[in-house]
Design a protein around this motif. Sequence first.
Motif, PDB file in Angstrom:
ATOM      1  N   GLY A 183       0.808  -1.211   0.000  1.00 33.67           N
ATOM      2  CA  GLY A 183       0.000   0.000   0.000  1.00 33.67           C
ATOM      3  C   GLY A 183       0.841   1.260   0.000  1.00 33.67           C
ATOM      4  N   ILE A 184       1.924   1.244   0.774  1.00 29.27           N
ATOM      5  CA  ILE A 184       2.816   2.405   0.828  1.00 29.27           C
ATOM      6  C   ILE A 184       3.482   2.633  -0.524  1.00 29.27           C
ATOM      7  CG2 ILE A 184       4.974   3.253   1.834  1.00 29.27           C
ATOM      8  CD1 ILE A 184       4.156   1.845   4.431  1.00 29.27           C
TER       9      ILE A 184
ATOM     10  N   LEU B  92       2.429   1.591  -3.543  1.00 23.50           N
ATOM     11  CA  LEU B  92       1.435   2.021  -4.528  1.00 23.50           C
ATOM     12  C   LEU B  92       1.053   3.487  -4.319  1.00 23.50           C
ATOM     13  CD1 LEU B  92      -0.926  -1.109  -4.638  1.00 23.50           C
ATOM     14  CD2 LEU B  92       0.737  -0.391  -6.365  1.00 23.50           C
ATOM     15  N   ALA B  93       0.934   3.900  -3.050  1.00 26.66           N
ATOM     16  CA  ALA B  93       0.609   5.294  -2.756  1.00 26.66           C
ATOM     17  C   ALA B  93       1.707   6.221  -3.274  1.00 26.66           C
ATOM     18  CB  ALA B  93       0.421   5.480  -1.249  1.00 26.66           C
TER      19      ALA B  93
ATOM     20  N   VAL C 205       1.568   6.465  -7.133  1.00 32.53           N
ATOM     21  CA  VAL C 205       0.445   7.284  -7.603  1.00 32.53           C
ATOM     22  C   VAL C 205       0.671   8.765  -7.302  1.00 32.53           C
ATOM     23  CG1 VAL C 205      -2.014   7.788  -7.282  1.00 32.53           C
ATOM     24  CG2 VAL C 205      -1.238   5.416  -7.465  1.00 32.53           C
ATOM     25  N   SER C 206       1.134   9.069  -6.079  1.00 32.22           N
ATOM     26  CA  SER C 206       1.231  10.460  -5.639  1.00 32.22           C
ATOM     27  C   SER C 206       2.632  11.047  -5.784  1.00 32.22           C
ATOM     28  CB  SER C 206       0.818  10.558  -4.165  1.00 32.22           C
ATOM     29  OG  SER C 206       1.743   9.861  -3.344  1.00 32.22           O
TER      30      SER C 206
ATOM     31  N   PHE D  90      -1.135  10.007   2.263  1.00 33.51           N
ATOM     32  CA  PHE D  90      -1.162   9.057   1.145  1.00 33.51           C
ATOM     33  C   PHE D  90      -0.774   7.655   1.619  1.00 33.51           C
ATOM     34  CE2 PHE D  90      -0.244  13.083  -1.192  1.00 33.51           C
ATOM     35  CZ  PHE D  90      -1.427  13.128  -1.922  1.00 33.51           C
ATOM     36  N   MET D  91       0.213   7.582   2.496  1.00 36.43           N
ATOM     37  CA  MET D  91       0.644   6.286   3.028  1.00 36.43           C
ATOM     38  C   MET D  91      -0.491   5.606   3.792  1.00 36.43           C
ATOM     39  SD  MET D  91       4.449   7.349   4.367  1.00 36.43           S
ATOM     40  CE  MET D  91       4.583   5.898   5.403  1.00 36.43           C
TER      41      MET D  91
ATOM     42  N   GLY E 216      -3.153   4.321   1.309  1.00 37.11           N
ATOM     43  CA  GLY E 216      -2.696   3.113   0.637  1.00 37.11           C
ATOM     44  C   GLY E 216      -2.704   1.909   1.561  1.00 37.11           C
TER      45      GLY E 216
ATOM     46  N   LEU F 240      -6.331   0.625   2.228  1.00 33.50           N
ATOM     47  CA  LEU F 240      -6.887  -0.105   1.091  1.00 33.50           C
ATOM     48  C   LEU F 240      -6.283  -1.508   0.977  1.00 33.50           C
ATOM     49  CD1 LEU F 240      -7.035   2.728  -1.612  1.00 33.50           C
ATOM     50  CD2 LEU F 240      -8.944   1.685  -0.383  1.00 33.50           C
ATOM     51  N   VAL F 241      -4.964  -1.605   1.100  1.00 36.21           N
ATOM     52  CA  VAL F 241      -4.319  -2.917   0.982  1.00 36.21           C
ATOM     53  C   VAL F 241      -4.624  -3.776   2.203  1.00 36.21           C
ATOM     54  CG1 VAL F 241      -2.101  -4.114   0.814  1.00 36.21           C
ATOM     55  CG2 VAL F 241      -2.523  -2.080  -0.556  1.00 36.21           C
TER      56      VAL F 241
ATOM     57  N   SER G 236      -4.535  -1.717  10.095  1.00 35.63           N
ATOM     58  CA  SER G 236      -3.778  -1.185   8.957  1.00 35.63           C
ATOM     59  C   SER G 236      -3.208   0.191   9.255  1.00 35.63           C
ATOM     60  CB  SER G 236      -4.675  -1.115   7.712  1.00 35.63           C
ATOM     61  OG  SER G 236      -5.197  -2.372   7.386  1.00 35.63           O
TER      62      SER G 236
END
Length: 294
Positions: free
Chosen positions: A44-45, A47-48, A51-52, A59-60, A63, A66-67, A193
């Motif tokens: 997640g970190i 992917l964040a 994207v950003s 953002f972390m 991500g 979501l994950v 999370s």
Amino acid sequence: MSYEMWIIVTGALVGASCGVIGAFLILRKIAMLADAISHTVLLGIVLAFLVSHSMNGAFMLAGAVLVGLFTAFAVQLLNSGGIQEDASIGVVFTSLFALGVILISLYAKDVHLDVEHVLMGEIAFVPWETVSLLSFGELPKAFVMLGSIFLLDLLLITLFYKEFKITSFDPGMAAALGIPVLLIHYVLMVMVSVTSVAAFDSVGAILVVAMLIAPGATAYLLTDRYSAMLLLSGGIGVLDSTAGYFIAKAFDVSISGSMAVAAGIIFTLAWILSPRYGLLSRLFSRHAVHKLQR
């Protein structure tokens, strides 16, 4: 506050927040799901960041949530499809964590994020990375994030105290009472999370897993009361982290690793000395029964 105290306070916040949440995981018998989530939040970190293009905490967290939810959903999907729960956790955990590692090596080589940092963190650097917070002045970024998440966790536990309690002990009864069992489960997964990623940068995944499991398991041996277990779990988490810091200082070793070792030592002492469920207590009870049978 001194450099040393900031490290101790940060570790104590990790221990308290993870410890309280871990009590629910122990009661629900899903402790190893926390292990999976605390590792898969790496994906997640990454992917964040992709994207950003930013390592911003917001953002972390997004991500990671979501994950983390996807991890819990995937495990439950495989389990409901006939795969054993431990096997489901193992497949999802290793696959998503490995994907995160691959993405780091491909697209984030120049970012302050590597596998060693992910696993062990570096709590000794916490006092140096600060943010300005209104009238409080410069405060360590990790302290602000962990403190905020800890307060959020306490708020959610207070708001859903009854729902967490009933769904932890008797999901069937909770469903009969109209409590959304699945929703409460996913609220808990969000808490795991978010708390994991808040602690991720400073202490690493190893200590997060230790604090999510060991304090709750220790408290489980010491009390049968739900509320007492929550309080004990948080307090034991603080004790684990504080004792671990002084062990690290005495032997000049990894602080996060020492905190995890301290958690294991304190759990072992509780397992041996617990007045009701401890090893010695059970041995004495068996001896007394044998004497009465003679």
